[in-house]
Each structure stands twice: as C-alpha cells, then as structure tokens.
Design an enzyme around this catalytic site. Structure first.
Site, PDB file in Angstrom:
ATOM      1  N   LYS A  46      58.796  79.654  25.317  1.00  9.45           N
ATOM      2  CA  LYS A  46      60.217  80.006  25.161  1.00  9.45           C
ATOM      3  C   LYS A  46      60.969  79.504  26.386  1.00  9.45           C
ATOM      4  O   LYS A  46      60.776  80.002  27.492  1.00  9.45           O
ATOM      5  CB  LYS A  46      60.397  81.519  25.048  1.00  9.45           C
ATOM      6  N   PRO A  47      61.868  78.508  26.216  1.00  8.80           N
ATOM      7  CA  PRO A  47      62.637  78.024  27.372  1.00  8.80           C
ATOM      8  C   PRO A  47      63.851  78.917  27.612  1.00  8.80           C
ATOM      9  O   PRO A  47      64.142  79.798  26.798  1.00  8.80           O
ATOM     10  CB  PRO A  47      63.094  76.634  26.907  1.00  8.80           C
ATOM     11  N   ALA A  48      64.574  78.670  28.699  1.00 13.42           N
ATOM     12  CA  ALA A  48      65.788  79.451  28.975  1.00 13.42           C
ATOM     13  C   ALA A  48      66.852  79.125  27.937  1.00 13.42           C
ATOM     14  O   ALA A  48      66.931  77.999  27.440  1.00 13.42           O
ATOM     15  CB  ALA A  48      66.300  79.124  30.372  1.00 13.42           C
TER      16      ALA A  48
ATOM     17  N   GLU B 297      55.668  83.503  38.470  1.00 11.81           N
ATOM     18  CA  GLU B 297      56.330  82.691  39.505  1.00 11.81           C
ATOM     19  C   GLU B 297      57.744  83.226  39.610  1.00 11.81           C
ATOM     20  O   GLU B 297      58.581  82.949  38.750  1.00 11.81           O
ATOM     21  CB  GLU B 297      56.333  81.212  39.092  1.00 11.81           C
TER      22      GLU B 297
ATOM     23  N   GLU C  47      68.397  87.627  46.780  1.00 12.50           N
ATOM     24  CA  GLU C  47      68.297  86.182  46.561  1.00 12.50           C
ATOM     25  C   GLU C  47      69.715  85.668  46.255  1.00 12.50           C
ATOM     26  O   GLU C  47      70.427  86.261  45.440  1.00 12.50           O
ATOM     27  CB  GLU C  47      67.370  85.934  45.361  1.00 12.50           C
TER      28      GLU C  47
ATOM     29  N   GLY D   9      60.648  83.024  36.537  1.00 11.50           N
ATOM     30  CA  GLY D   9      62.005  83.558  36.454  1.00 11.50           C
ATOM     31  C   GLY D   9      62.212  84.600  37.535  1.00 11.50           C
ATOM     32  O   GLY D   9      61.535  84.577  38.577  1.00 11.50           O
ATOM     33  N   SER D  10      63.102  85.530  37.277  1.00  5.35           N
ATOM     34  CA  SER D  10      63.467  86.501  38.304  1.00  5.35           C
ATOM     35  C   SER D  10      62.378  87.571  38.471  1.00  5.35           C
ATOM     36  O   SER D  10      61.624  87.857  37.536  1.00  5.35           O
ATOM     37  CB  SER D  10      64.786  87.171  37.920  1.00  5.35           C
TER      38      SER D  10
ATOM     39  N   CYS E  30      63.979  78.509  43.736  1.00  3.48           N
ATOM     40  CA  CYS E  30      63.281  79.687  44.234  1.00  3.48           C
ATOM     41  C   CYS E  30      62.831  79.496  45.680  1.00  3.48           C
ATOM     42  O   CYS E  30      62.613  80.470  46.385  1.00  3.48           O
ATOM     43  CB  CYS E  30      62.086  79.986  43.336  1.00  3.48           C
TER      44      CYS E  30
ATOM     45  N   TRP F  62      65.959  78.052  33.680  1.00  5.03           N
ATOM     46  CA  TRP F  62      66.855  76.912  33.471  1.00  5.03           C
ATOM     47  C   TRP F  62      66.983  76.017  34.688  1.00  5.03           C
ATOM     48  O   TRP F  62      67.493  74.908  34.594  1.00  5.03           O
ATOM     49  CB  TRP F  62      68.266  77.422  33.096  1.00  5.03           C
ATOM     50  N   ASN F  63      66.569  76.486  35.872  1.00 10.16           N
ATOM     51  CA  ASN F  63      66.938  75.707  37.071  1.00 10.16           C
ATOM     52  C   ASN F  63      66.137  74.411  37.210  1.00 10.16           C
ATOM     53  O   ASN F  63      66.628  73.427  37.754  1.00 10.16           O
ATOM     54  CB  ASN F  63      66.851  76.573  38.337  1.00 10.16           C
TER      55      ASN F  63
HETATM   56  P1  NAP Z   1      65.475  85.157  34.424  1.00 10.14           P
HETATM   57  O1  NAP Z   1      66.771  85.761  34.067  1.00 10.14           O
HETATM   58  O2  NAP Z   1      64.363  86.050  34.812  1.00 10.14           O
HETATM   59  O3  NAP Z   1      65.064  84.252  33.177  1.00 10.14           O
HETATM   60  C1  NAP Z   1      63.884  83.473  33.166  1.00 10.14           C
HETATM   61  C2  NAP Z   1      63.404  83.341  31.748  1.00 10.14           C
HETATM   62  O4  NAP Z   1      63.069  84.638  31.270  1.00 10.14           O
HETATM   63  C3  NAP Z   1      64.451  82.784  30.771  1.00 10.14           C
HETATM   64  O5  NAP Z   1      63.796  82.029  29.798  1.00 10.14           O
HETATM   65  C4  NAP Z   1      65.038  84.058  30.192  1.00 10.14           C
HETATM   66  O6  NAP Z   1      65.617  83.878  28.921  1.00 10.14           O
HETATM   67  C5  NAP Z   1      63.787  84.901  30.092  1.00 10.14           C
HETATM   68  N1  NAP Z   1      64.060  86.330  30.006  1.00 10.14           N
HETATM   69  C6  NAP Z   1      65.071  87.042  30.542  1.00 10.14           C
HETATM   70  N2  NAP Z   1      64.951  88.346  30.224  1.00 10.14           N
HETATM   71  C7  NAP Z   1      63.832  88.457  29.462  1.00 10.14           C
HETATM   72  C8  NAP Z   1      63.166  89.538  28.810  1.00 10.14           C
HETATM   73  N3  NAP Z   1      63.621  90.794  28.902  1.00 10.14           N
HETATM   74  N4  NAP Z   1      62.063  89.272  28.101  1.00 10.14           N
HETATM   75  C9  NAP Z   1      61.576  88.005  28.011  1.00 10.14           C
HETATM   76  N5  NAP Z   1      62.153  86.946  28.604  1.00 10.14           N
HETATM   77  C10 NAP Z   1      63.264  87.173  29.322  1.00 10.14           C
HETATM   78  O7  NAP Z   1      65.617  84.121  35.607  1.00 10.14           O
HETATM   79  P2  NAP Z   1      66.599  82.874  35.691  1.00 10.14           P
HETATM   80  O8  NAP Z   1      67.922  83.366  36.119  1.00 10.14           O
HETATM   81  O9  NAP Z   1      66.537  82.047  34.450  1.00 10.14           O
HETATM   82  O10 NAP Z   1      65.903  82.014  36.811  1.00 10.14           O
HETATM   83  C11 NAP Z   1      66.161  82.227  38.139  1.00 10.14           C
HETATM   84  C12 NAP Z   1      65.044  83.001  38.794  1.00 10.14           C
HETATM   85  O11 NAP Z   1      63.827  82.289  38.607  1.00 10.14           O
HETATM   86  C13 NAP Z   1      65.225  83.112  40.279  1.00 10.14           C
HETATM   87  O12 NAP Z   1      64.898  84.407  40.711  1.00 10.14           O
HETATM   88  C14 NAP Z   1      64.243  82.097  40.833  1.00 10.14           C
HETATM   89  O13 NAP Z   1      63.829  82.359  42.141  1.00 10.14           O
HETATM   90  C15 NAP Z   1      63.144  82.171  39.830  1.00 10.14           C
HETATM   91  N6  NAP Z   1      62.322  80.958  39.837  1.00 10.14           N
HETATM   92  C16 NAP Z   1      61.068  81.035  40.361  1.00 10.14           C
HETATM   93  C17 NAP Z   1      60.286  79.902  40.429  1.00 10.14           C
HETATM   94  C18 NAP Z   1      58.909  79.965  41.025  1.00 10.14           C
HETATM   95  O14 NAP Z   1      58.155  79.030  40.825  1.00 10.14           O
HETATM   96  N7  NAP Z   1      58.549  81.031  41.728  1.00 10.14           N
HETATM   97  C19 NAP Z   1      60.764  78.694  39.942  1.00 10.14           C
HETATM   98  C20 NAP Z   1      62.036  78.652  39.398  1.00 10.14           C
HETATM   99  C21 NAP Z   1      62.807  79.806  39.344  1.00 10.14           C
HETATM  100  P3  NAP Z   1      67.214  83.650  28.799  1.00 10.14           P
HETATM  101  O15 NAP Z   1      67.487  82.336  29.399  1.00 10.14           O
HETATM  102  O16 NAP Z   1      67.471  83.674  27.347  1.00 10.14           O
HETATM  103  O17 NAP Z   1      67.872  84.771  29.535  1.00 10.14           O
END
Ligand code: NAP
Length: 473
Positions: free
Chosen positions: A166-168, A242, A377, A220-221, A276, A142-143
């Site tokens: 699939k978006p956030a 990523e 983080e 994502g995370s 990130c 979502w960020n």
């Molecule tokens: P997240 O909780 O890992 O969620 C990311 C995406 O994954 C969302 O679409 C989320 O859906 C989905 N997701 C969560 N649990 C899942 C599962 N068990 N199976 C399949 N999909 C799942 O991370 P976030 O809080 O949205 O984003 C923040 C993190 O992203 C931070 O750690 C940040 O550093 C990282 N990030 C990295 C980059 C990069 O380029 N390296 C860029 C941006 C962000 P829901 O929204 O429905 O939970």
C-alpha cells in the site's frame, strides 16, 4: 491497482495533485476492503510456487526490473517531480537509488546461505536453513515514493516472499509505475500486488490481523508505526519499522566551518527537509559559530524555490498545506521563545507560487531545549542551530531525544570522531559525510525510530526465517 497479475481499472477513484501547482495530475482506484483481501489471497496462493523458485530465477527477474527502471529513469523522475515535488535532478538520483536496491538484492538472493553446526554428540548433525517468511504486507510513505518501495520489494522478492503493498495516498502514481516494471519484467501473477487507497486505516487493520500475512514492513511516522506494531502483536507477526527521526548534526570547532555549513545546507534542504535523516538540531561549537552561520545563511539565501520541473529550482514544495502549518508553528514558537530568525520563516506565495505548498528556507539560531523544534520532527526546510561548548555536553544533548535514526559529526580529529560515533545512540552516523546511505549499507533506527534494518545483508534477513534441523545419523 494491480492484483494477481491484472490491472483493475473499474471502480471509485481518488485524485492525485501536484504539490507545486495544486493541479490534479490523475486519479487511481480507491480499493475496497474485499479487493485488499483478494490481493492478500493472491499473494498467499502465489507463495508456494514463488518460494520454490531458485535464487537464480528470482535474481534474473529482479535484474530485469533494474534494467527497466534505469531505462525509464528520466520518465520516472519526471513523474516523481510532478507527483511529489522534488527537483528533477533529485528525482533522477532517487530513481537510481531505488534501482540500486533491485540489483543489489538480485545479487544477494544467490547468497542466502545456511550453515552446518558441529554437535557435541558424534551421532548428531545440525543443519541451519533459511527460508522465506511468507506473505509480506508493506506500507510506504510519500517522501521517497519509488525507493521506499524497492527497499522493501527488492529483498522480499529476493528471499522468496510474496507481497501486498500500500503506497501513500499522495504518491500512488509512482507506485503504479514501479508495478508496471515488475509486470513487464515477468514477475508471476500474485507475487507482488498493489492496493491504492484513500483511507489507510482499514487496510492497516487487514494487514495487521490477516492470518496469511506473516510480516509487516512499514515506513512512515513513529505514531502510526507504533499503532501498527501494537495491532500486529496479538499474532506475533514479524514487523520492520522505519520511522521518524530527529537527527543531530554536530560541528566541532576543529572542523572547517565552511565545509560543515555546506554539508548542512545540502542535507538539510534535500527534499525540502522532508527526509527521515534530515538534521533537526544543528549543534555548533561556539568558537566557529559566527563563520558557520554566515556561510549557511549565504547558501540558504541562494536556494530558489519553485516547481521542480524548472531547471532553476533548487528547492521544491512541501507535500501539503498541513505540512506548512506544522513547520510555521515550530518556527513561530521558536521565535516567540527567543530564537533568532536569520532568514525565511514564512510561507511563499509570490512569483507564481501561490497555488503550491512552498515555505521559505529558514535559518534559526539560539534554539533551546524548551522549543517545539528541539523535540518534534520538523520535516521541512528549517535549519535550527544551537551553540555548545563542551564535547560531553553535546553528546548528552544529541542523545536527549526519543528518536535514534541518523546523526552527523564534523571534526578533523580522529579520536573525537570515534568517541562521538561510539557515544551517539543513533543507527546511522555520517562522519564528515552527509550521505551515509546505500543499498549495500544497513539503514534503520534505534529507540522510537524503528525496528530492523533495510538494505544490506541485514535487509534480506528481515524476510527470512531460520530453521534448524537436528539429524541423528
Ligand atoms: P505516515 O502518516 O505515518 O504515513 C506513512 C504511510 O502509512 C502512508 O502510506 C500512510 O497512508 C500510511 N498510514 C497512515 N495511517 C495509517 C494507519 N492508521 N494504518 C495504516 N497505514 C497508515 O507518514 P508520512 O507522513 O507519510 O511520512 C513521513 C514520516 O515517515 C516521517 O516521520 C519520516 O521520518 C518517516 N520516514 C521514515 C523513513 C525511514 O526509513 N526511517 C523513511 C521515510 C520516511 P496515507 O498516505 O494514506 O496517509
């Protein structure tokens, strides 16, 4: 939900909220597992024809998408500010950055070259050919709710892959707006499909286990990325990850402390620290520590938190209340263990902010390695400063993390800059520069920050298979 070129508007829905006000701004379809399977089937059916289009045809569609996105820059930015919270100016910048990926990969599609390789046998020729990987499943955070989509869809479509995204859950409306552009630009039915869901787990399972999906690309995370990579491993699906970061920001004593503090204040509080590549540990050489802290505190105290649609707002809300709790836990832990709190350190609930998710921009010094903030983080508006004395020590401290995404170095000394650049185990390093990102540059992390790169030539390779032909003539 957009499947096989059709918008589906019937079915259960979930609400989307403005994080600045807590008010619902709309709802989207909550797709069923059967509908996710339909989306995968549509992408599978569309793949043979799409992968056989010429690079020029794919490029023309992506170029149209870029044009439409830039024509709608303001509308998309307003939607993003309302849905995700960042100030309108930052949202305008993100839409431009997102559109850059469409144009850059539209151009790069025409440069998917193979090669011929000389053989040791005079009757043999080697022919190396690049072809699309197949159906791609994409999961985005979502960020950065528009650019994280185009950073995946741009190269995937340019390569000739088809996709299901699939978006956030927090930002599906921005995703819908992106898919409206793909649709209007003339992307054939089934080539890109959008599934919006409130529970990500079942979709994740389908993406990791469906035989038609040949590649999973996730942003994502680190925790979720690891579990998805594990689930995709039995079929050896290709994965791009990523993930999270814990960026060190090193300020050597030959740097201008005012310039460096200005850089920290700009990159640390960008997107309310929810990036990130946000600096998580700011290492400052002791000789210039006081002037650095004075300047940074002055700049932090000028930040104005509020609804991103207000022109006076320079820092928006966090995405939800859980984010506030996590940040506050890190700040309270640091203070309890001896960190000095210069400003901030609390949730903001006055002046109309009570319904939103606001945390005051915070400056901590005397941060040490046993504090949570040194390891976890933060993903929030907290600048954590650590004094150092010696060049080798600071590189060891900076590398002392499981993450390896971004790092920053401020120095006027070229040798020091290069030595530090080479010694840091991070994928992206800004040297006297707080924005080392571009559609043309490879973005990605080492260690537990990820696998693969997005953007640049490397970003296209992620969606291509290498095929060798050995010809006897
Ligand atoms: P997240 O909780 O890992 O969620 C990311 C995406 O994954 C969302 O679409 C989320 O859906 C989905 N997701 C969560 N649990 C899942 C599962 N068990 N199976 C399949 N999909 C799942 O991370 P976030 O809080 O949205 O984003 C923040 C993190 O992203 C931070 O750690 C940040 O550093 C990282 N990030 C990295 C980059 C990069 O380029 N390296 C860029 C941006 C962000 P829901 O929204 O429905 O939970």
């Amino acid at each position: 939900m957009y499947i096989n070129g059709q918008w589906l508007e019937e079915g259960p829905t979930f609400e989307v909220y403005n994080p600045a006000t807590g008010v619902s701004i709309g709802s989207v379809i909550d797709v069923s597992n059967e509908q996710v399977l339909d989306a995968v089937a549509a992408a599978e059916a569309a793949f043979p024809a799409w992968s056989k289009t010429t690079a020029y045809e794919r490029s023309a569609i992506l170029t149209r998408c870029h044009t439409l996105m830039m024509e709608r820059q303001r509308t998309l930015a307003e939607l993003m500010t309302t849905e995700q919270g960042k100030p309108l100016k930052a949202a305008m910048n993100e839409v431009k950055y997102a559109a850059d990926f469409l144009l850059w990969f539209a151009e790069e599609a025409k440069r998917i070259y193979g090669e011929t390789i000389p053989s040791a046998r005079s009757d043999q020729r080697f022919l190396v050919h690049k072809q699309a990987v197949g159906v791609v499943a994409a999961i985005t955070p979502w960020n950065y709710p528009i650019s994280m989509l185009t950073r995946k869809l741009g190269p995937a479509l340019a390569a000739g892959c088809t996709a299901v995204l699939k978006p956030a859950e927090a930002t599906p409306l921005c995703a819908v707006a992106v898919f409206e552009i793909l649709h209007e630009a003339g992307l054939p039915a089934g080539v890109a499909n959008l599934v919006t869901v409130s529970d990500p787990k079942p979709v994740g399972e389908i993406f990791c286990t469906h035989r038609a999906i040949r590649k999973l690309t996730f942003t994502g995370s680190t925790a979720v990325g690891k579990s998805l990579a594990q689930a995709a491993a039995p079929q050896l699906k290709r994965v791009s990850m990523e993930l999270g970061g814990h960026a060190p920001f090193i300020v050597f004593d030959d740097a201008d402390p005012v310039h460096a503090a200005k850089g920290v204040s700009l990159v640390k509080f960008l997107n309310t620290g929810q990036a990130c590549i946000s600096p998580n540990r700011i290492f400052v050489q002791r000789k210039i520590l006081d002037s650095f802290l004075d300047t940074l505190q002055g700049r932090i105290e000028k930040l104005h938190a509020g609804d991103g649609m207000e022109p006076s707002t320079t820092i928006g809300p966090l995405i939800n209340h859980a984010a506030i709790e996590k940040i506050d836990r890190q700040v309270q832990d640091a203070v309890a263990q001896g960190a000095s709190l210069h400003s901030g350190g609390r949730r903001l609930t006055e002046d109309g902010l009570e319904e939103g998710c606001f945390y005051s921009p915070t400056l901590l010094s005397n941060v040490s390695s046993d504090m949570l903030i040194y390891r976890e983080e933060t993903f929030g508006p907290v600048a954590a400063v650590i004094a150092f004395d010696d060049d080798d020590d600071v590189v060891a401290m900076a590398n002392d993390t499981d993450y390896g995404l971004a790092a920053y170095v401020y120095t006027q000394n070229l040798s020091r800059a290069l030595r530090t650049f080479e010694a840091l185990n991070f994928g992206i390093i800004g040297i006297n520069d707080i924005n080392p990102t571009s559609a043309a540059a490879p973005f990605g992390g080492m260690k537990e920050s990820g696998l693969g790169r997005e953007g640049a030539r490397e970003g296209l390779e992620e969606y291509l298979e290498t095929k060798l032909g050995g010809l006897s003539i």
